[in-house]
Motif scaffolding. Structure first.
Motif, PDB file in Angstrom:
ATOM      1  N   ARG A 197      -3.117  -6.349 -15.419  1.00 42.36           N
ATOM      2  CA  ARG A 197      -3.938  -7.558 -15.300  1.00 42.36           C
ATOM      3  C   ARG A 197      -5.349  -7.259 -14.813  1.00 42.36           C
ATOM      4  N   LEU A 198      -5.527  -6.081 -14.208  1.00 45.69           N
ATOM      5  CA  LEU A 198      -6.832  -5.744 -13.648  1.00 45.69           C
ATOM      6  C   LEU A 198      -7.600  -4.716 -14.475  1.00 45.69           C
ATOM      7  N   GLU A 199      -6.980  -4.169 -15.527  1.00 47.07           N
ATOM      8  CA  GLU A 199      -7.653  -3.157 -16.336  1.00 47.07           C
ATOM      9  C   GLU A 199      -8.986  -3.646 -16.881  1.00 47.07           C
ATOM     10  N   GLU A 200      -9.041  -4.899 -17.312  1.00 50.61           N
ATOM     11  CA  GLU A 200     -10.281  -5.428 -17.879  1.00 50.61           C
ATOM     12  C   GLU A 200     -11.376  -5.618 -16.834  1.00 50.61           C
ATOM     13  N   HIS A 201     -10.995  -5.572 -15.546  1.00 51.32           N
ATOM     14  CA  HIS A 201     -11.976  -5.754 -14.476  1.00 51.32           C
ATOM     15  C   HIS A 201     -12.510  -4.433 -13.926  1.00 51.32           C
ATOM     16  N   VAL A 202     -12.040  -3.303 -14.444  1.00 53.07           N
ATOM     17  CA  VAL A 202     -12.540  -2.005 -13.981  1.00 53.07           C
ATOM     18  C   VAL A 202     -14.018  -1.892 -14.325  1.00 53.07           C
ATOM     19  N   PHE A 438      -9.950   1.012   2.152  1.00 55.56           N
ATOM     20  CA  PHE A 438     -10.125  -0.010   1.112  1.00 55.56           C
ATOM     21  C   PHE A 438     -11.247   0.387   0.164  1.00 55.56           C
ATOM     22  N   TRP A 439     -12.355   0.841   0.734  1.00 52.83           N
ATOM     23  CA  TRP A 439     -13.514   1.182  -0.093  1.00 52.83           C
ATOM     24  C   TRP A 439     -13.293   2.478  -0.857  1.00 52.83           C
ATOM     25  N   VAL A 440     -12.584   3.426  -0.264  1.00 48.89           N
ATOM     26  CA  VAL A 440     -12.281   4.666  -0.988  1.00 48.89           C
ATOM     27  C   VAL A 440     -11.455   4.348  -2.229  1.00 48.89           C
ATOM     28  N   VAL A 441     -10.372   3.586  -2.057  1.00 45.16           N
ATOM     29  CA  VAL A 441      -9.470   3.292  -3.177  1.00 45.16           C
ATOM     30  C   VAL A 441     -10.151   2.433  -4.224  1.00 45.16           C
ATOM     31  N   THR A 442     -10.786   1.348  -3.803  1.00 46.72           N
ATOM     32  CA  THR A 442     -11.344   0.408  -4.785  1.00 46.72           C
ATOM     33  C   THR A 442     -12.536   0.998  -5.527  1.00 46.72           C
ATOM     34  N   ARG A 443     -13.352   1.813  -4.868  1.00 41.50           N
ATOM     35  CA  ARG A 443     -14.494   2.407  -5.561  1.00 41.50           C
ATOM     36  C   ARG A 443     -14.041   3.481  -6.537  1.00 41.50           C
ATOM     37  N   PHE A 444     -13.085   4.292  -6.150  1.00 45.01           N
ATOM     38  CA  PHE A 444     -12.569   5.285  -7.086  1.00 45.01           C
ATOM     39  C   PHE A 444     -11.815   4.620  -8.235  1.00 45.01           C
ATOM     40  N   THR A 445     -11.160   3.498  -7.966  1.00 44.44           N
ATOM     41  CA  THR A 445     -10.414   2.784  -9.001  1.00 44.44           C
ATOM     42  C   THR A 445     -11.336   1.954  -9.880  1.00 44.44           C
ATOM     43  N   GLY A 446     -12.520   1.611  -9.381  1.00 44.37           N
ATOM     44  CA  GLY A 446     -13.456   0.809 -10.157  1.00 44.37           C
ATOM     45  C   GLY A 446     -13.200  -0.679 -10.067  1.00 44.37           C
ATOM     46  N   LEU A 447     -12.627  -1.134  -8.967  1.00 42.98           N
ATOM     47  CA  LEU A 447     -12.369  -2.561  -8.765  1.00 42.98           C
ATOM     48  C   LEU A 447     -13.366  -3.112  -7.764  1.00 42.98           C
ATOM     49  N   ASP A 448     -13.779  -4.356  -7.994  1.00 41.91           N
ATOM     50  CA  ASP A 448     -14.776  -4.985  -7.138  1.00 41.91           C
ATOM     51  C   ASP A 448     -14.405  -6.443  -6.949  1.00 41.91           C
ATOM     52  N   ALA A 450     -12.995 -10.006  -6.333  1.00 42.36           N
ATOM     53  CA  ALA A 450     -11.648 -10.579  -6.333  1.00 42.36           C
ATOM     54  C   ALA A 450     -10.617  -9.614  -6.903  1.00 42.36           C
ATOM     55  N   ALA A 451     -11.010  -8.781  -7.871  1.00 43.90           N
ATOM     56  CA  ALA A 451     -10.073  -7.814  -8.450  1.00 43.90           C
ATOM     57  C   ALA A 451      -9.615  -6.805  -7.399  1.00 43.90           C
ATOM     58  N   ALA A 452     -10.521  -6.391  -6.534  1.00 43.70           N
ATOM     59  CA  ALA A 452     -10.155  -5.459  -5.469  1.00 43.70           C
ATOM     60  C   ALA A 452      -9.173  -6.104  -4.494  1.00 43.70           C
ATOM     61  N   ILE A 453      -9.385  -7.375  -4.183  1.00 42.22           N
ATOM     62  CA  ILE A 453      -8.476  -8.083  -3.282  1.00 42.22           C
ATOM     63  C   ILE A 453      -7.096  -8.209  -3.916  1.00 42.22           C
ATOM     64  N   ARG A 454      -7.046  -8.635  -5.175  1.00 41.15           N
ATOM     65  CA  ARG A 454      -5.762  -8.806  -5.856  1.00 41.15           C
ATOM     66  C   ARG A 454      -5.015  -7.483  -5.988  1.00 41.15           C
ATOM     67  N   GLY A 455      -5.759  -6.418  -6.243  1.00 34.52           N
ATOM     68  CA  GLY A 455      -5.115  -5.133  -6.433  1.00 34.52           C
ATOM     69  C   GLY A 455      -4.733  -4.459  -5.136  1.00 34.52           C
ATOM     70  N   TRP A 456      -5.734  -4.014  -4.372  1.00 27.28           N
ATOM     71  CA  TRP A 456      -5.436  -3.202  -3.203  1.00 27.28           C
ATOM     72  C   TRP A 456      -4.979  -4.026  -2.005  1.00 27.28           C
ATOM     73  N   SER A 457      -5.678  -5.112  -1.673  1.00 25.12           N
ATOM     74  CA  SER A 457      -5.236  -5.938  -0.551  1.00 25.12           C
ATOM     75  C   SER A 457      -3.856  -6.517  -0.836  1.00 25.12           C
ATOM     76  N   GLY A 458      -3.615  -6.864  -2.096  1.00 24.03           N
ATOM     77  CA  GLY A 458      -2.328  -7.427  -2.471  1.00 24.03           C
ATOM     78  C   GLY A 458      -1.182  -6.447  -2.319  1.00 24.03           C
ATOM     79  N   ILE A 459      -1.371  -5.212  -2.766  1.00 22.09           N
ATOM     80  CA  ILE A 459      -0.260  -4.254  -2.720  1.00 22.09           C
ATOM     81  C   ILE A 459       0.050  -3.837  -1.282  1.00 22.09           C
ATOM     82  N   THR A 460      -0.959  -3.735  -0.433  1.00 26.28           N
ATOM     83  CA  THR A 460      -0.689  -3.397   0.965  1.00 26.28           C
ATOM     84  C   THR A 460       0.006  -4.548   1.684  1.00 26.28           C
ATOM     85  N   THR A 461      -0.342  -5.772   1.321  1.00 22.26           N
ATOM     86  CA  THR A 461       0.338  -6.920   1.914  1.00 22.26           C
ATOM     87  C   THR A 461       1.777  -7.017   1.422  1.00 22.26           C
ATOM     88  N   ALA A 462       2.022  -6.622   0.179  1.00 23.44           N
ATOM     89  CA  ALA A 462       3.384  -6.657  -0.360  1.00 23.44           C
ATOM     90  C   ALA A 462       4.294  -5.709   0.414  1.00 23.44           C
TER      91      ALA A 462
END
Length: 478
Positions: A197-202, A438-448, A450-462
Protein backbone atom coordinates in the motif's frame (compact mmCIF):
# COMPACT_ATOMS: atom_id res chain seq x y z
CA UNK A 1 2.19 18.62 28.84
CA UNK A 2 1.35 21.72 26.82
CA UNK A 3 4.97 21.93 25.74
CA UNK A 4 4.92 18.31 24.60
CA UNK A 5 1.64 18.63 22.70
CA UNK A 6 2.67 21.85 20.97
CA UNK A 7 6.08 20.48 20.05
CA UNK A 8 4.69 17.32 18.49
CA UNK A 9 1.90 19.31 16.80
CA UNK A 10 4.48 21.65 15.28
CA UNK A 11 6.41 18.75 13.76
CA UNK A 12 3.29 17.20 12.28
CA UNK A 13 2.05 20.51 10.88
CA UNK A 14 5.39 21.57 9.39
CA UNK A 15 6.19 18.18 7.85
CA UNK A 16 2.74 17.61 6.39
CA UNK A 17 1.58 21.14 5.49
CA UNK A 18 4.58 23.37 4.67
CA UNK A 19 7.52 23.46 2.28
CA UNK A 20 10.00 22.95 5.12
CA UNK A 21 11.61 19.57 5.67
CA UNK A 22 11.87 17.42 8.79
CA UNK A 23 15.27 18.82 9.79
CA UNK A 24 13.86 22.33 10.15
CA UNK A 25 10.63 21.02 11.71
CA UNK A 26 12.51 19.20 14.46
CA UNK A 27 14.61 22.24 15.33
CA UNK A 28 11.54 24.52 15.44
CA UNK A 29 9.73 21.98 17.62
CA UNK A 30 12.69 21.77 19.98
CA UNK A 31 12.73 25.56 20.38
CA UNK A 32 8.94 25.75 20.84
CA UNK A 33 8.92 22.97 23.41
CA UNK A 34 11.65 24.61 25.44
CA UNK A 35 9.95 28.02 25.37
CA UNK A 36 6.56 26.69 26.47
CA UNK A 37 8.16 24.56 29.20
CA UNK A 38 9.72 27.74 30.61
CA UNK A 39 13.35 26.79 30.15
CA UNK A 40 15.89 29.62 29.83
CA UNK A 41 16.86 30.42 26.25
CA UNK A 42 20.50 29.52 26.81
CA UNK A 43 19.47 26.16 28.29
CA UNK A 44 17.27 25.40 25.29
CA UNK A 45 20.10 26.08 22.87
CA UNK A 46 22.45 24.06 25.02
CA UNK A 47 20.05 21.10 25.00
CA UNK A 48 19.72 21.30 21.22
CA UNK A 49 23.45 21.35 20.61
CA UNK A 50 24.10 18.67 23.23
CA UNK A 51 21.40 16.41 21.80
CA UNK A 52 22.55 16.91 18.24
CA UNK A 53 26.19 16.40 19.16
CA UNK A 54 25.64 13.29 21.27
CA UNK A 55 23.46 11.70 18.61
CA UNK A 56 25.99 12.42 15.89
CA UNK A 57 28.79 11.17 18.10
CA UNK A 58 26.93 7.91 18.52
CA UNK A 59 25.79 7.19 14.95
CA UNK A 60 26.86 9.98 12.58
CA UNK A 61 30.19 8.40 11.61
CA UNK A 62 28.55 4.98 11.55
CA UNK A 63 25.95 6.16 9.03
CA UNK A 64 28.62 7.72 6.85
CA UNK A 65 30.77 4.58 6.82
CA UNK A 66 27.76 2.32 6.47
CA UNK A 67 26.43 4.01 3.34
CA UNK A 68 29.96 3.85 1.92
CA UNK A 69 30.06 0.08 2.43
CA UNK A 70 26.56 -0.15 0.98
CA UNK A 71 27.53 1.77 -2.14
CA UNK A 72 30.53 -0.48 -2.82
CA UNK A 73 28.36 -3.55 -2.26
CA UNK A 74 25.93 -2.11 -4.78
CA UNK A 75 28.28 -1.09 -7.59
CA UNK A 76 30.45 -4.20 -7.27
CA UNK A 77 27.52 -6.59 -7.61
CA UNK A 78 28.15 -8.00 -4.10
CA UNK A 79 24.70 -7.07 -2.86
CA UNK A 80 23.16 -8.94 -5.78
CA UNK A 81 25.31 -12.00 -5.02
CA UNK A 82 24.06 -11.96 -1.44
CA UNK A 83 20.47 -11.47 -2.58
CA UNK A 84 20.67 -14.46 -4.91
CA UNK A 85 22.10 -16.66 -2.17
CA UNK A 86 19.54 -15.39 0.32
CA UNK A 87 16.53 -16.03 -1.91
CA UNK A 88 17.90 -19.36 -3.12
CA UNK A 89 18.37 -20.60 0.44
CA UNK A 90 14.97 -19.54 1.74
CA UNK A 91 12.79 -19.86 -1.33
CA UNK A 92 10.55 -17.43 -3.11
CA UNK A 93 7.82 -15.70 -1.15
CA UNK A 94 9.68 -15.91 2.15
CA UNK A 95 11.87 -12.83 1.75
CA UNK A 96 10.04 -10.74 4.42
CA UNK A 97 10.52 -13.58 6.93
CA UNK A 98 14.18 -13.76 6.00
CA UNK A 99 14.70 -10.02 6.44
CA UNK A 100 12.83 -9.93 9.76
CA UNK A 101 14.77 -12.89 11.14
CA UNK A 102 18.08 -11.54 9.92
CA UNK A 103 17.35 -8.15 11.45
CA UNK A 104 16.43 -9.74 14.77
CA UNK A 105 19.68 -11.71 14.90
CA UNK A 106 21.89 -8.81 13.84
CA UNK A 107 20.37 -6.35 16.31
CA UNK A 108 21.12 -8.39 19.43
CA UNK A 109 24.74 -7.18 19.53
CA UNK A 110 24.48 -4.23 17.11
CA UNK A 111 22.58 -0.96 17.58
CA UNK A 112 19.56 -0.68 15.30
CA UNK A 113 20.92 2.34 13.45
CA UNK A 114 24.20 0.63 12.59
CA UNK A 115 22.63 -2.72 11.75
CA UNK A 116 19.99 -1.19 9.51
CA UNK A 117 22.53 0.81 7.55
CA UNK A 118 24.64 -2.34 7.08
CA UNK A 119 21.75 -4.62 6.03
CA UNK A 120 19.59 -2.21 3.98
CA UNK A 121 21.54 -2.79 0.73
CA UNK A 122 20.50 -6.44 0.92
CA UNK A 123 16.82 -5.49 1.15
CA UNK A 124 17.27 -3.15 -1.80
CA UNK A 125 18.99 -5.79 -3.88
CA UNK A 126 16.30 -8.41 -3.21
CA UNK A 127 13.60 -5.87 -4.13
CA UNK A 128 15.51 -4.92 -7.28
CA UNK A 129 15.65 -8.53 -8.39
CA UNK A 130 11.96 -9.03 -7.62
CA UNK A 131 11.14 -5.61 -9.14
CA UNK A 132 8.73 -5.00 -6.22
CA UNK A 133 8.29 -5.18 -2.47
CA UNK A 134 11.00 -2.88 -1.17
CA UNK A 135 8.82 -1.25 1.51
CA UNK A 136 7.72 -4.65 2.82
CA UNK A 137 11.32 -5.84 3.10
CA UNK A 138 12.55 -2.56 4.63
CA UNK A 139 9.80 -2.54 7.28
CA UNK A 140 10.37 -6.22 8.15
CA UNK A 141 14.13 -5.66 8.46
CA UNK A 142 13.78 -2.53 10.59
CA UNK A 143 11.16 -3.94 12.96
CA UNK A 144 12.99 -7.26 13.31
CA UNK A 145 15.88 -5.19 14.62
CA UNK A 146 13.55 -3.27 16.94
CA UNK A 147 12.37 -6.46 18.65
CA UNK A 148 15.70 -7.76 19.89
CA UNK A 149 17.15 -4.27 20.39
CA UNK A 150 14.42 -3.64 22.96
CA UNK A 151 14.02 -7.11 24.44
CA UNK A 152 17.20 -9.20 24.40
CA UNK A 153 20.42 -8.62 26.38
CA UNK A 154 23.29 -8.00 25.84
CA UNK A 155 21.76 -5.01 24.07
CA UNK A 156 22.62 -2.14 26.49
CA UNK A 157 19.03 -1.11 27.29
CA UNK A 158 17.70 -4.50 28.46
CA UNK A 159 20.99 -5.22 30.22
CA UNK A 160 20.72 -1.95 32.14
CA UNK A 161 17.10 -2.68 33.07
CA UNK A 162 18.09 -6.08 34.43
CA UNK A 163 20.81 -4.48 36.55
CA UNK A 164 18.54 -1.75 37.95
CA UNK A 165 15.71 -4.13 38.85
CA UNK A 166 17.96 -7.00 39.95
CA UNK A 167 16.54 -9.36 37.31
CA UNK A 168 18.47 -12.44 36.29
CA UNK A 169 20.23 -11.72 32.99
CA UNK A 170 19.86 -15.29 31.77
CA UNK A 171 16.14 -15.12 32.46
CA UNK A 172 15.97 -11.80 30.60
CA UNK A 173 17.65 -13.33 27.56
CA UNK A 174 15.27 -16.29 27.55
CA UNK A 175 12.17 -14.13 28.05
CA UNK A 176 13.32 -11.63 25.44
CA UNK A 177 13.95 -14.36 22.86
CA UNK A 178 10.51 -15.87 23.52
CA UNK A 179 8.84 -12.47 23.14
CA UNK A 180 10.77 -11.84 19.91
CA UNK A 181 9.89 -15.23 18.39
CA UNK A 182 6.19 -14.82 19.24
CA UNK A 183 6.04 -11.26 17.90
CA UNK A 184 7.99 -11.94 14.69
CA UNK A 185 4.94 -13.26 12.73
CA UNK A 186 2.98 -10.16 13.73
CA UNK A 187 5.53 -7.77 12.27
CA UNK A 188 5.89 -9.83 9.09
CA UNK A 189 2.08 -9.83 8.65
CA UNK A 190 1.95 -6.05 9.11
CA UNK A 191 4.85 -5.49 6.69
CA UNK A 192 3.24 -7.71 4.03
CA UNK A 193 -0.12 -6.00 4.55
CA UNK A 194 1.04 -2.38 4.62
CA UNK A 195 4.11 -2.54 2.36
CA UNK A 196 2.30 -2.87 -0.99
CA UNK A 197 0.00 0.00 0.00
CA UNK A 198 2.98 2.30 0.48
CA UNK A 199 5.05 1.41 -2.60
CA UNK A 200 3.50 4.24 -4.60
CA UNK A 201 4.49 6.70 -1.85
CA UNK A 202 8.23 5.91 -1.98
CA UNK A 203 10.19 9.06 -2.82
CA UNK A 204 11.19 9.12 -6.51
CA UNK A 205 14.94 9.29 -5.86
CA UNK A 206 14.82 6.27 -3.54
CA UNK A 207 12.62 4.37 -5.97
CA UNK A 208 15.16 5.05 -8.73
CA UNK A 209 18.03 3.87 -6.52
CA UNK A 210 16.22 0.65 -5.64
CA UNK A 211 14.61 -0.38 -8.91
CA UNK A 212 16.65 1.49 -11.50
CA UNK A 213 20.11 0.49 -12.71
CA UNK A 214 21.40 3.31 -14.88
CA UNK A 215 22.13 5.69 -12.01
CA UNK A 216 22.71 3.28 -9.16
CA UNK A 217 25.35 0.88 -10.41
CA UNK A 218 28.36 0.83 -12.70
CA UNK A 219 28.16 -0.99 -16.00
CA UNK A 220 31.94 -1.28 -15.95
CA UNK A 221 31.80 -3.35 -12.78
CA UNK A 222 28.57 -5.34 -13.19
CA UNK A 223 27.93 -5.40 -16.92
CA UNK A 224 24.21 -5.68 -16.13
CA UNK A 225 20.97 -4.38 -17.51
CA UNK A 226 18.16 -2.43 -15.94
CA UNK A 227 16.13 -3.87 -13.13
CA UNK A 228 17.77 -7.28 -12.87
CA UNK A 229 20.51 -6.62 -10.33
CA UNK A 230 23.19 -6.27 -13.00
CA UNK A 231 23.03 -9.85 -14.27
CA UNK A 232 20.61 -9.63 -17.20
CA UNK A 233 18.86 -12.65 -15.68
CA UNK A 234 15.57 -13.44 -14.05
CA UNK A 235 15.46 -14.44 -10.40
CA UNK A 236 15.92 -18.11 -11.22
CA UNK A 237 18.99 -17.39 -13.32
CA UNK A 238 17.65 -17.66 -16.90
CA UNK A 239 18.66 -15.16 -19.58
CA UNK A 240 15.91 -12.74 -20.54
CA UNK A 241 17.31 -10.53 -23.26
CA UNK A 242 19.73 -12.57 -25.34
CA UNK A 243 22.73 -10.55 -24.23
CA UNK A 244 26.19 -11.97 -23.84
CA UNK A 245 26.67 -13.84 -20.56
CA UNK A 246 27.41 -11.61 -17.59
CA UNK A 247 30.78 -11.73 -15.88
CA UNK A 248 31.40 -14.62 -13.52
CA UNK A 249 29.26 -14.35 -10.45
CA UNK A 250 30.86 -13.32 -7.21
CA UNK A 251 30.95 -15.84 -4.37
CA UNK A 252 28.35 -15.09 -1.71
CA UNK A 253 30.95 -15.59 1.02
CA UNK A 254 33.30 -13.11 -0.64
CA UNK A 255 30.42 -10.67 -1.13
CA UNK A 256 29.49 -10.99 2.54
CA UNK A 257 33.01 -10.35 3.83
CA UNK A 258 32.62 -6.55 4.30
CA UNK A 259 29.40 -7.25 6.22
CA UNK A 260 30.47 -10.28 8.23
CA UNK A 261 33.79 -8.93 9.47
CA UNK A 262 32.32 -5.76 11.06
CA UNK A 263 29.36 -7.68 12.49
CA UNK A 264 31.58 -10.40 13.95
CA UNK A 265 33.90 -7.81 15.47
CA UNK A 266 30.96 -5.98 17.06
CA UNK A 267 29.47 -9.26 18.31
CA UNK A 268 32.83 -10.34 19.74
CA UNK A 269 33.11 -7.02 21.54
CA UNK A 270 29.61 -7.30 23.01
CA UNK A 271 29.95 -10.92 24.11
CA UNK A 272 33.42 -10.43 25.56
CA UNK A 273 32.34 -7.39 27.57
CA UNK A 274 29.22 -9.20 28.85
CA UNK A 275 31.29 -12.21 29.95
CA UNK A 276 33.97 -9.99 31.46
CA UNK A 277 31.39 -7.92 33.35
CA UNK A 278 29.70 -11.07 34.62
CA UNK A 279 32.99 -12.52 35.81
CA UNK A 280 33.75 -9.30 37.69
CA UNK A 281 30.21 -8.93 39.03
CA UNK A 282 29.62 -5.58 37.28
CA UNK A 283 26.58 -6.01 35.04
CA UNK A 284 25.95 -2.32 34.49
CA UNK A 285 27.34 1.07 35.38
CA UNK A 286 30.70 2.73 34.89
CA UNK A 287 32.64 0.95 37.67
CA UNK A 288 34.10 -1.51 35.22
CA UNK A 289 37.73 -2.04 34.24
CA UNK A 290 37.96 -4.27 31.14
CA UNK A 291 40.52 -7.01 30.85
CA UNK A 292 43.26 -6.68 28.22
CA UNK A 293 41.35 -8.88 25.74
CA UNK A 294 38.10 -7.01 26.34
CA UNK A 295 39.90 -3.68 25.89
CA UNK A 296 41.32 -4.73 22.50
CA UNK A 297 37.97 -6.01 21.29
CA UNK A 298 36.30 -2.87 22.62
CA UNK A 299 38.46 -0.91 20.18
CA UNK A 300 38.29 -3.06 17.05
CA UNK A 301 34.68 -4.03 17.81
CA UNK A 302 33.38 -0.50 18.16
CA UNK A 303 30.96 0.29 15.28
CA UNK A 304 33.19 3.05 13.92
CA UNK A 305 36.38 0.96 13.71
CA UNK A 306 34.53 -2.19 12.60
CA UNK A 307 32.78 -0.38 9.75
CA UNK A 308 36.01 1.36 8.76
CA UNK A 309 37.58 -2.09 8.41
CA UNK A 310 34.52 -3.20 6.43
CA UNK A 311 34.85 -0.26 4.04
CA UNK A 312 38.53 -1.00 3.39
CA UNK A 313 37.68 -4.65 2.72
CA UNK A 314 34.86 -3.64 0.38
CA UNK A 315 37.11 -1.41 -1.70
CA UNK A 316 40.07 -3.79 -1.94
CA UNK A 317 38.30 -7.17 -2.02
CA UNK A 318 35.09 -6.60 -4.00
CA UNK A 319 36.14 -4.17 -6.71
CA UNK A 320 38.18 -5.27 -9.74
CA UNK A 321 41.85 -4.35 -9.75
CA UNK A 322 41.30 -2.12 -12.76
CA UNK A 323 39.00 0.14 -10.71
CA UNK A 324 40.60 3.57 -10.44
CA UNK A 325 40.90 5.78 -7.41
CA UNK A 326 38.67 8.39 -9.10
CA UNK A 327 35.91 5.82 -9.60
CA UNK A 328 35.99 4.81 -5.95
CA UNK A 329 36.07 8.45 -4.84
CA UNK A 330 33.06 9.18 -7.05
CA UNK A 331 31.04 6.31 -5.59
CA UNK A 332 31.92 7.29 -2.03
CA UNK A 333 30.97 10.90 -2.80
CA UNK A 334 27.58 9.73 -4.02
CA UNK A 335 27.20 7.73 -0.81
CA UNK A 336 28.15 10.74 1.32
CA UNK A 337 25.66 12.90 -0.56
CA UNK A 338 22.82 10.47 0.09
CA UNK A 339 23.77 10.21 3.77
CA UNK A 340 23.94 13.96 4.39
CA UNK A 341 20.24 14.63 4.93
CA UNK A 342 19.80 11.42 6.92
CA UNK A 343 22.58 12.49 9.28
CA UNK A 344 21.13 16.00 9.73
CA UNK A 345 17.60 14.76 10.39
CA UNK A 346 18.82 12.07 12.76
CA UNK A 347 20.80 14.65 14.71
CA UNK A 348 17.82 17.01 14.87
CA UNK A 349 15.71 14.16 16.24
CA UNK A 350 18.30 13.70 18.96
CA UNK A 351 18.19 17.43 19.71
CA UNK A 352 14.40 17.39 20.09
CA UNK A 353 14.58 14.36 22.36
CA UNK A 354 17.22 16.05 24.51
CA UNK A 355 15.04 19.14 24.99
CA UNK A 356 12.16 16.92 26.06
CA UNK A 357 14.41 15.12 28.55
CA UNK A 358 15.94 18.30 29.95
CA UNK A 359 12.55 19.95 30.50
CA UNK A 360 11.52 17.03 32.73
CA UNK A 361 8.51 15.86 30.71
CA UNK A 362 9.55 12.20 30.85
CA UNK A 363 10.14 12.22 34.60
CA UNK A 364 6.81 13.93 35.30
CA UNK A 365 4.91 11.41 33.21
CA UNK A 366 6.66 8.50 34.88
CA UNK A 367 5.83 9.71 38.37
CA UNK A 368 2.18 10.31 37.44
CA UNK A 369 1.57 6.90 35.91
CA UNK A 370 3.30 5.18 38.84
CA UNK A 371 0.61 6.58 41.15
CA UNK A 372 -2.28 5.01 39.20
CA UNK A 373 -4.16 1.89 40.33
CA UNK A 374 -3.26 -0.73 37.72
CA UNK A 375 -2.28 -4.42 37.53
CA UNK A 376 1.25 -4.43 38.88
CA UNK A 377 3.04 -5.50 35.71
CA UNK A 378 1.33 -2.76 33.67
CA UNK A 379 2.90 0.03 35.73
CA UNK A 380 6.44 -0.34 34.27
CA UNK A 381 4.92 -1.12 30.85
CA UNK A 382 2.93 2.13 30.75
CA UNK A 383 5.70 4.22 32.26
CA UNK A 384 8.04 3.08 29.49
CA UNK A 385 5.30 3.68 26.92
CA UNK A 386 4.62 7.26 27.97
CA UNK A 387 8.28 8.16 28.39
CA UNK A 388 8.99 6.76 24.92
CA UNK A 389 6.21 8.88 23.45
CA UNK A 390 7.53 11.93 25.28
CA UNK A 391 11.19 11.79 24.34
CA UNK A 392 11.74 9.22 21.60
CA UNK A 393 14.57 7.04 22.88
CA UNK A 394 13.59 3.46 23.63
CA UNK A 395 16.69 2.92 25.75
CA UNK A 396 16.00 6.03 27.83
CA UNK A 397 12.34 5.00 28.18
CA UNK A 398 13.12 1.53 29.52
CA UNK A 399 15.88 2.78 31.83
CA UNK A 400 13.59 5.52 33.19
CA UNK A 401 10.78 3.03 33.72
CA UNK A 402 13.12 0.64 35.53
CA UNK A 403 14.45 3.43 37.75
CA UNK A 404 10.94 4.54 38.75
CA UNK A 405 9.68 0.97 39.16
CA UNK A 406 12.64 -0.36 41.20
CA UNK A 407 11.39 0.87 44.60
CA UNK A 408 7.83 -0.20 43.73
CA UNK A 409 8.43 -3.82 42.65
CA UNK A 410 7.67 -5.40 46.04
CA UNK A 411 4.50 -3.39 46.48
CA UNK A 412 3.32 -4.12 42.95
CA UNK A 413 3.47 -7.87 43.56
CA UNK A 414 5.52 -8.66 40.45
CA UNK A 415 8.90 -10.33 40.09
CA UNK A 416 11.94 -8.29 39.00
CA UNK A 417 12.09 -10.34 35.79
CA UNK A 418 8.45 -9.62 34.88
CA UNK A 419 8.92 -5.92 35.65
CA UNK A 420 12.11 -5.82 33.54
CA UNK A 421 10.52 -7.40 30.47
CA UNK A 422 7.53 -5.05 30.87
CA UNK A 423 9.85 -2.02 30.85
CA UNK A 424 11.49 -3.26 27.66
CA UNK A 425 8.26 -4.15 25.85
CA UNK A 426 6.56 -0.88 26.71
CA UNK A 427 9.41 1.10 25.16
CA UNK A 428 8.67 -0.21 21.64
CA UNK A 429 5.55 1.91 21.09
CA UNK A 430 4.94 4.28 18.15
CA UNK A 431 8.39 5.24 16.92
CA UNK A 432 7.94 8.69 15.38
CA UNK A 433 9.51 12.12 14.85
CA UNK A 434 11.54 12.36 18.07
CA UNK A 435 13.15 8.94 17.58
CA UNK A 436 16.40 8.99 15.61
CA UNK A 437 15.79 5.45 14.34
CA UNK A 438 12.50 6.64 12.82
CA UNK A 439 14.46 8.93 10.52
CA UNK A 440 17.06 6.29 9.65
CA UNK A 441 14.40 3.77 8.58
CA UNK A 442 12.02 6.15 6.82
CA UNK A 443 14.74 8.02 4.91
CA UNK A 444 16.42 4.85 3.72
CA UNK A 445 13.00 3.40 2.84
CA UNK A 446 11.94 6.59 1.05
CA UNK A 447 8.78 7.23 3.07
CA UNK A 448 7.70 10.68 4.16
CA UNK A 449 4.80 12.32 5.98
CA UNK A 450 1.69 10.20 6.49
CA UNK A 451 3.26 7.23 4.66
CA UNK A 452 6.09 7.14 7.19
CA UNK A 453 3.59 7.15 10.06
CA UNK A 454 1.48 4.38 8.53
CA UNK A 455 4.52 2.27 7.76
CA UNK A 456 7.09 2.61 10.51
CA UNK A 457 5.08 4.10 13.39
CA UNK A 458 2.34 1.60 12.62
CA UNK A 459 4.52 -1.50 12.65
CA UNK A 460 6.24 -0.56 15.91
CA UNK A 461 2.87 0.09 17.51
CA UNK A 462 1.61 -3.29 16.25
CA UNK A 463 4.42 -5.19 18.00
CA UNK A 464 3.95 -3.05 21.13
CA UNK A 465 0.26 -3.90 21.21
CA UNK A 466 1.02 -7.57 20.51
CA UNK A 467 3.41 -7.60 23.48
CA UNK A 468 0.70 -6.49 25.94
CA UNK A 469 -0.90 -9.94 26.48
CA UNK A 470 2.59 -11.42 26.72
CA UNK A 471 3.46 -8.91 29.45
CA UNK A 472 0.29 -9.80 31.37
CA UNK A 473 1.17 -13.48 31.02
CA UNK A 474 4.70 -12.81 32.24
CA UNK A 475 3.30 -11.02 35.27
CA UNK A 476 1.19 -14.06 36.09
CA UNK A 477 3.79 -16.81 35.64
CA UNK A 478 7.23 -15.30 36.31
Amino acid sequence: MAALVLGIGAIVLIVLRTRLDAFVALLIAALLTGFVAGAPVTDILGSITDGFGSTMGAIGIVIGLGVGVGKILEVSGAADALARAFVRALGRGREPWAMAGTGALVSIPVFCDSGYVIMNPLARSIARRKRAGYVTLALALGCGMTLTHHLVPPTPGPLGVAGILGADVGGMILAGVIFSVVLLPLLVFYAKWMGPRLEEHVLPNVKAEVYGSATSRSAVVTGGSAGDGGTGESEDGEREDGEEPAPKRMSAWLAALPLLVPLLLIVANTVTEAVDRSAKGVLSGDDYEPSSVAAVLSFVGSPVVALLIGLVLAVYVLLPRVTTRNQVAGWLSQAASSAGLIILITGAGGAFGQVLRDTGVGDALAETIASWSLPGVLVPFLIATLVRLAQGSGTVAMITAASVTAPLVAGLGVSPLAAAIACCAGSMVFSYFNDSYFWVVTRFTGLDGAAAIRGWSGITTAVWLGSLPLVLLAGAVL
